[in-house]
Each structure stands twice: as structure tokens, then as C-alpha cells.
Design a protein around this motif. Sequence first.
Motif, PDB file in Angstrom:
ATOM      1  N   ALA A  63       0.848  -1.191   0.000  1.00 34.86           N
ATOM      2  CA  ALA A  63       0.000   0.000   0.000  1.00 34.86           C
ATOM      3  C   ALA A  63       0.877   1.232   0.000  1.00 34.86           C
ATOM      4  CB  ALA A  63      -0.891   0.004   1.229  1.00 34.86           C
ATOM      5  N   ALA A  64       0.323   2.354  -0.530  1.00 37.11           N
ATOM      6  CA  ALA A  64       1.072   3.600  -0.591  1.00 37.11           C
ATOM      7  C   ALA A  64       1.340   4.103   0.816  1.00 37.11           C
ATOM      8  CB  ALA A  64       0.289   4.634  -1.387  1.00 37.11           C
ATOM      9  N   PRO A  65       2.555   4.682   1.062  1.00 33.61           N
ATOM     10  CA  PRO A  65       2.870   5.167   2.404  1.00 33.61           C
ATOM     11  C   PRO A  65       2.123   6.473   2.675  1.00 33.61           C
ATOM     12  CG  PRO A  65       4.630   5.727   0.887  1.00 33.61           C
ATOM     13  CD  PRO A  65       3.670   4.871   0.108  1.00 33.61           C
ATOM     14  N   PRO A  66       2.100   6.924   3.947  1.00 39.67           N
ATOM     15  CA  PRO A  66       1.517   8.237   4.251  1.00 39.67           C
ATOM     16  C   PRO A  66       2.287   9.349   3.519  1.00 39.67           C
ATOM     17  CG  PRO A  66       1.880   6.957   6.248  1.00 39.67           C
ATOM     18  CD  PRO A  66       2.580   6.237   5.152  1.00 39.67           C
ATOM     19  N   ARG A  67       1.661  10.529   3.430  1.00 39.11           N
ATOM     20  CA  ARG A  67       2.309  11.686   2.801  1.00 39.11           C
ATOM     21  C   ARG A  67       2.375  12.810   3.820  1.00 39.11           C
ATOM     22  NH1 ARG A  67       1.104  16.379   0.282  1.00 39.11           N
ATOM     23  NH2 ARG A  67      -1.127  16.084   0.552  1.00 39.11           N
ATOM     24  N   GLY A  68       3.613  13.256   4.125  1.00 39.60           N
ATOM     25  CA  GLY A  68       3.786  14.322   5.084  1.00 39.60           C
ATOM     26  C   GLY A  68       3.241  15.649   4.568  1.00 39.60           C
ATOM     27  N   VAL A  69       2.672  16.445   5.488  1.00 46.04           N
ATOM     28  CA  VAL A  69       2.095  17.744   5.123  1.00 46.04           C
ATOM     29  C   VAL A  69       2.902  18.880   5.745  1.00 46.04           C
ATOM     30  CG1 VAL A  69       0.058  19.210   5.265  1.00 46.04           C
ATOM     31  CG2 VAL A  69      -0.207  16.746   4.842  1.00 46.04           C
ATOM     32  N   SER A  70       3.109  18.848   7.047  1.00 49.11           N
ATOM     33  CA  SER A  70       3.874  19.888   7.737  1.00 49.11           C
ATOM     34  C   SER A  70       4.391  19.311   9.041  1.00 49.11           C
ATOM     35  CB  SER A  70       3.002  21.118   7.993  1.00 49.11           C
ATOM     36  OG  SER A  70       2.015  20.833   8.962  1.00 49.11           O
ATOM     37  N   PRO A  71       5.497  19.915   9.604  1.00 54.14           N
ATOM     38  CA  PRO A  71       6.215  21.097   9.112  1.00 54.14           C
ATOM     39  C   PRO A  71       7.243  20.700   8.051  1.00 54.14           C
ATOM     40  CG  PRO A  71       7.191  20.338  11.137  1.00 54.14           C
ATOM     41  CD  PRO A  71       6.021  19.436  10.892  1.00 54.14           C
ATOM     42  N   GLY A  72       7.786  21.743   7.388  1.00 52.14           N
ATOM     43  CA  GLY A  72       8.892  21.524   6.480  1.00 52.14           C
ATOM     44  C   GLY A  72       8.495  21.356   5.042  1.00 52.14           C
ATOM     45  N   SER A  73       9.505  21.043   4.218  1.00 51.12           N
ATOM     46  CA  SER A  73       9.336  20.885   2.782  1.00 51.12           C
ATOM     47  C   SER A  73      10.273  19.779   2.313  1.00 51.12           C
ATOM     48  CB  SER A  73       9.649  22.202   2.057  1.00 51.12           C
ATOM     49  OG  SER A  73       9.800  21.995   0.678  1.00 51.12           O
ATOM     50  N   ALA A  74       9.936  19.141   1.192  1.00 49.68           N
ATOM     51  CA  ALA A  74      10.794  18.111   0.613  1.00 49.68           C
ATOM     52  C   ALA A  74      11.955  18.729  -0.164  1.00 49.68           C
ATOM     53  CB  ALA A  74       9.980  17.189  -0.289  1.00 49.68           C
ATOM     54  N   GLU A  75      11.880  20.054  -0.463  1.00 49.00           N
ATOM     55  CA  GLU A  75      12.883  20.702  -1.302  1.00 49.00           C
ATOM     56  C   GLU A  75      13.862  21.564  -0.522  1.00 49.00           C
ATOM     57  OE1 GLU A  75      13.031  19.859  -4.346  1.00 49.00           O
ATOM     58  OE2 GLU A  75      11.168  18.721  -4.345  1.00 49.00           O
ATOM     59  N   ALA A  76      13.458  22.075   0.644  1.00 52.48           N
ATOM     60  CA  ALA A  76      14.313  23.004   1.374  1.00 52.48           C
ATOM     61  C   ALA A  76      13.931  22.982   2.842  1.00 52.48           C
ATOM     62  CB  ALA A  76      14.181  24.420   0.801  1.00 52.48           C
ATOM     63  N   PHE A  77      14.857  23.458   3.681  1.00 48.46           N
ATOM     64  CA  PHE A  77      14.568  23.574   5.100  1.00 48.46           C
ATOM     65  C   PHE A  77      13.671  24.782   5.324  1.00 48.46           C
ATOM     66  CE2 PHE A  77      18.305  20.911   5.280  1.00 48.46           C
ATOM     67  CZ  PHE A  77      18.065  20.075   6.369  1.00 48.46           C
ATOM     68  N   LEU A  78      12.502  24.570   5.940  1.00 43.50           N
ATOM     69  CA  LEU A  78      11.600  25.661   6.283  1.00 43.50           C
ATOM     70  C   LEU A  78      11.580  25.832   7.787  1.00 43.50           C
ATOM     71  CD1 LEU A  78       8.530  25.048   3.920  1.00 43.50           C
ATOM     72  CD2 LEU A  78      10.566  26.471   3.541  1.00 43.50           C
ATOM     73  N   ALA A  79      11.474  27.084   8.235  1.00 44.51           N
ATOM     74  CA  ALA A  79      11.496  27.365   9.666  1.00 44.51           C
ATOM     75  C   ALA A  79      10.184  26.932  10.307  1.00 44.51           C
ATOM     76  CB  ALA A  79      11.748  28.843   9.909  1.00 44.51           C
ATOM     77  N   ALA A  80      10.291  26.332  11.487  1.00 46.10           N
ATOM     78  CA  ALA A  80       9.128  25.940  12.289  1.00 46.10           C
ATOM     79  C   ALA A  80       9.272  26.625  13.642  1.00 46.10           C
ATOM     80  CB  ALA A  80       9.057  24.429  12.450  1.00 46.10           C
ATOM     81  N   PRO A  81       8.637  27.777  13.838  1.00 45.10           N
ATOM     82  CA  PRO A  81       8.820  28.526  15.091  1.00 45.10           C
ATOM     83  C   PRO A  81       8.431  27.673  16.288  1.00 45.10           C
ATOM     84  CG  PRO A  81       7.693  29.851  13.446  1.00 45.10           C
ATOM     85  CD  PRO A  81       7.748  28.468  12.910  1.00 45.10           C
ATOM     86  N   GLY A  82       9.232  27.801  17.341  1.00 39.47           N
ATOM     87  CA  GLY A  82       8.959  27.030  18.547  1.00 39.47           C
ATOM     88  C   GLY A  82       9.532  25.629  18.432  1.00 39.47           C
TER      89      GLY A  82
END
Length: 715
Positions: free
Chosen positions: A22-41
Motif C-alpha cells: 500500500a502507498a505510504p503516508p504523505r507528510g504535510v507539515s512542518p517543512g518541505s521536501a525541497e528546502a529547510f523551512l522554519a518551524a517557530p517554537g
Amino acid sequence: MRHRLSALLVVAAALTTTAAPAAPPRGVSPGSAEAFLAAPGGCPTFSWTMSLEAPRLELLVQQTEEGRDRAVLRTTLPAGATAWTPPADRCLAAGSYAWVVRSLGEERAPWSAPLFFTVPPPATALNLERAVELLRELATRDPVARQRLLEALTDPDAVASDRDPVLTRKSLLAAATAIHGEVADSSGETYGVRGVVASADGSGVRADNTAGGPDLVLGAAEPAQLTESALVRVSGTDVAFDFANPGTGTMTLRVDGVSVDTALTPIDWSRLTSVPAGFADGTDDNTTYSAGNQLALAGTSFAVLEGADSGLDADTLDGFQGTAYQRRVSGTCADDEMLRGIAEDGTAICDAAGAPPVFVFVTGGAGTGNAWSSLAIGTDGHPVIAFGDLVHQQLSVAKCHDPLCIDRTVSAADTTALGGLGAWCSLAIGRDGFPVIGHYDTMGPVRVTKCNDPACSGGDEISTEVDPGALTYPGAGASVAIGADGLPVMSYQGAASWDLRVLKCDDPACTGGGDTVSVVDDSADDATGYHSSLAIGRDGLPVMSYSDSTGALRLARCNDPACAGGDESLSTIGGPAFYTSLAIGVDGLPIVAYYDPSGSVGAVKCDNPSCTARTTTTIDGPSPSVGAYLSLAIGNDGLPVISYEDETAHALRIARCADPGCVQSAVVTLDDSANEVGWYTSIAVGADGRPVVSYIDYTANVLKLAKCSNAGCRP
């Protein structure tokens, strides 16, 4: 950083290349598959989507520092979870991270594609100081400063100026929040909230004003301005200012140096306006009182006048009057019971807790075709039902061997006539415990069938033609009761002259040849005797309800056991009426339920034997239209219960009366199956106090039985 991100993507790909069902889960947040995104706290909420539900899930967070990778969070989550927030003791420190999630329960389940994020470090004092300086440059409308601010807010890795290499977006946002409200005026001065500052009691907000404008402006559409002289709020609607103090210390409001406490500080009388004239001097000493009717006044005390001339007897109020006041409530209901009402003496009226009724198809299968039904409770406490078998053209009897009629015997009781037997049948239990049934032959006369056993199954039942003069099938049926002498009495409509007749048998089977047939009501102007219902009064004499062709509801009281004296008491007690059903109440007086052709169920409770005094009540309807094929019985507690058809919903309904006259009642839909049900109902009350109803499922042409789980038939 780009090189490091590429390496992490290679590792994540290795985690997800194993084939899975079966297909695996798909992450939504935090972050991105292309770059590091800031997650405050340090405690971001991890969320994902699922293509298929898994029995459990596993979430992994890995810190990605230069030269080493290590797992810092790993947790198992329940089925259906699509988000998770770490608890406070597991929050992440500043740094760079990647996270994945996968399903558990399948061998070698794949991980989701990784998402990358950072947790920025908290702003330092140096950050805030430089952010404030930069915002002040922006306030002077410096294009260069504005561009630096824009760069810092849009690129988390960019610097705001060449001389401020550590000035990041987070520090700018923190500083902007801290000095929110500072504005420049036309002279270059500033005013407004300068920031959160320390005070003796905690933290406060300092407001500086170097330009002469308002110290603090609250709101926008309807602003309140705090100046050195006043707090002014221009409002188009009523407004109240509340000074709240959630702390433990005291808060005092001072005006011109004087503390204001409305509980302790008196208000001078002279400062009040719009004072009534009687209070103008501040002393309430000129109020006068006068005693009204049935009251006496002595000084400032009132007393109730008593005695014959007062119009009121105070002792009557102090005592108990059963017709006017409710005695103190006493008693309780058991755990498996519910309170249904309070008796006149104050005791609790209890009933079994609600539960769905039990439905039984008494007949069914190929060749089934049933109509009419009449039910009574046998000497063994179980139902006995007479009904017409249209397929076999016979009168049949179903004898139940348990209260729910799960085990039963169905027998042919009369097969002798040419036409369909069992029409408009009425069943009573004789003193010998064997059924007696009055019924019509659709091609001939009125008949009485006497069974020789409780189930009418011996094949030796006695069926007799009792009125040769009634040779055509009339429009209404028979009603049988057992007289005070133990012999059957039956009312019916004579077809030849369309009158009300009574048969008094001189033996238990009505075969002795000495039976008496009497015409009770032969109105010369109108046909009468429709849907008669007969009961034996406390005086041992028959009482009948019926209707005539005008729709009048009629009552006949016989003056002898055979109604043969020609002096029966006849009266009209209501109408319009059809399908009447009569019973003798616990007070020995008749109560009649009837169907109003407008679509409602009505009841007439006689208040004297002749019913010249009576109470008429509409119990149900006319919206929805209800009441056809009704039947009335008196419960073990003396309260009437009525079964009938809901013609709008094609359902079976029960009305449970809350008083002997049925002035108040509760209506319950007992059977609302997809079929059209509720035809030819017949109701009785078992030894357990619970109603049982026989009726016809018209859609399936079968006989059904419903057994209530409590006296009120409440589900």
C-alpha cells in the motif's frame, strides 16, 4: 547547505524504496521536501495524510547536523491518527531536522518522503536592539532601510544589513511585536507604546508622548484615547468599562486623590437627581399602608382575616383538601422502573423502564390472507386471537403458549359456511376457559362458534347460526361478552333492517334453541348499530356503544340481562364517530373510544350511569390522520389504553391514558414498518400489566402481534 540537503534526500530515498502493498503516508507539515523551512517554537505539530487506514503508525524525527545524523524523536501512534504534537518535555532544540512517518502492521512498510525543517534560535537582546534600530530607520522612510527589512522578512537566511550579520527574520518580528504602536508624527517625534518594561509589580506597558498627542490609542473604528486629563471613548453604542484584577493584590480607583469604594464610600443625598418627592428629605418616614380585601393591618404587620364574614377561611389553607391540593409526594420507584406520575394520595406511580416492543408474525407463508382480529387473554395468561382466513374461507384461532406468542397453535374453528367466515369477529373467554366467538359469514347470517378446548384445536367446535333474519353481510361487526350468569351476550347489526340487536344465549354454546334476539335500537329515520361494542356493567346488565348513519355516537343501557324489555335507555353522547370501543372503568362507569372521520381519536368518559354528564377529549389527530380500527382496554392500574391505525404513516399507534377519563395521554407509534400495518386492531392487557395488540399487516395480508415491554408501551 544544498549539499547537505541532497545527502539527506538520498538517505530518505533508501528508506522508501522497499516495495509495499500500500502507498505510504504523505507528510504535510512542518517543512518541505525541497528546502529547510522554519518551524517557530520547539513543539511543531506533525501532520500527514493517509490513503489507507493502518492499525498503527510510527513517526521518526532525525536531527541533521554537519557530520552526524541522529534520531531525536520516535513514537508510535494509534490507528486513524493524522497529526501529533510532542509534549512539552520532548520539544526540539534549535537546529535542523528531517521527519518521516510510516504504517505499522504490514511487513517492511515504506516510510513517507522526508520533510525538512529548522527550529530557529530564540531572539537575543542584541537581535532585538538591532531590530528596533532598523525599524526606526524604516520609520524615517529610508528606502535603503525599507529594502533591508523586506529582505530580512522574506529570506530567513538573509541578513538585514551589512553591519548586522545576526539580524534574522525572527528577531525582526519579535522586535516589531515589542514596539507595536510606535508611530512618527510630522515633526519627527514619536509617541505610543514604547515596549514592555519592568515595573515594581511585574510587567507593564510604557507610553511615552513627546509630541503632545494622545498617550495611548485603543481600537480603530471607535477609539478610546488616554490623555493626561481624561479617558475618552467616542462610541455609537452603549459601552461599559470594567477594571478587572485577576491577581491577589488590591486595586484602588482614585479620583482627584480620593479612593472610590461604592461599598464603603457614602454618596451624598444632595448629589442624587430625579428623586421622588416622598424621598426628597432622605428619610422614609411618610409611607402609608392600607389593608386590602381579607387582610388586617396592625402597625406594619398584615394578617389574614378568618371566619364566615371574611370570605376566606385560613384553616382551609392550613389543612388538606384532596380535591384542590396535592398531598406530599412519597415513595420511590425501583432501579428498573421509571416514574409515570403522582397519585392523589402522593404515592409514586411507577412503570417498567422503556424498551422496544416485541413483534411476532402469528401467520405467514404461502397462501396466507388474513383480515379482522379479536384478542383476549386466556386463563393461562397468554393471548388467544380469532381472525378471518380469506384464503381458506374459514374462521381461525391462534392460541399462544407464552406471553410473546413465540410458541402457538393455529387452528380452523369454523369451516361450515359457504362464504368467508370470521368477518368482524369478536372473541371472549367463557367461564370454562374456552373461547366463544361471534362473527359474520360474508355470504350469510350471524354465527357463534364455541370451542371445546382452550386452542379450538379439537376439530369438534360448535358453530351455530343464531339469527336467521340477518341474511346479508352488513357493514359492521359483532361484540361478545360473558354475562353475569356465565352465558354469552352479543351485540351486532341486523342486516335486514339495519338496526342494533342483542343475542342472549341460554347455554354456553348458544345451541339450546331458547336464545333471545332483541332489537335494541331500530331508528325509523336512519340505519344504526354500526361497529357496536358491548360490555357488562357492575349491575350485570349490558351496555353498548355504536354509531348510526348520521355519524352520531350512541349509547344503549339495557334494563335486563337480555335487553328484551323494550325499555332500554338510548342516548346520543357525541359524534361524528365510527369504530367505537367501550369498556367499564374502575369507577363502574363507561368510557367510549371512537374514530372521528375527520382523522382523530376521541374519548367520552361518562360521569354517571346514564352518561348525561360526561367528558369528551380529543386524544390524537387530526394531523396526522389517525384512529381507524381502534380498540380500547382498561389496564391493571385502571387506566385506559387504546390501539389504532395511523392512516397517514400506515403505522400502529398506542395511546396510554394518564387518568381514568383519558383527559391526558401519551401517544406512542408501536409499529412503523415499511408495510401498511395497524388494520383491525384488538388490544388487551396481560397479567403483567403490559398491553398486547393483534392487528393485520395489510401489505402482507398476515396477522401480527405486538407485546409492549411496559404498561405505557414506551420504547
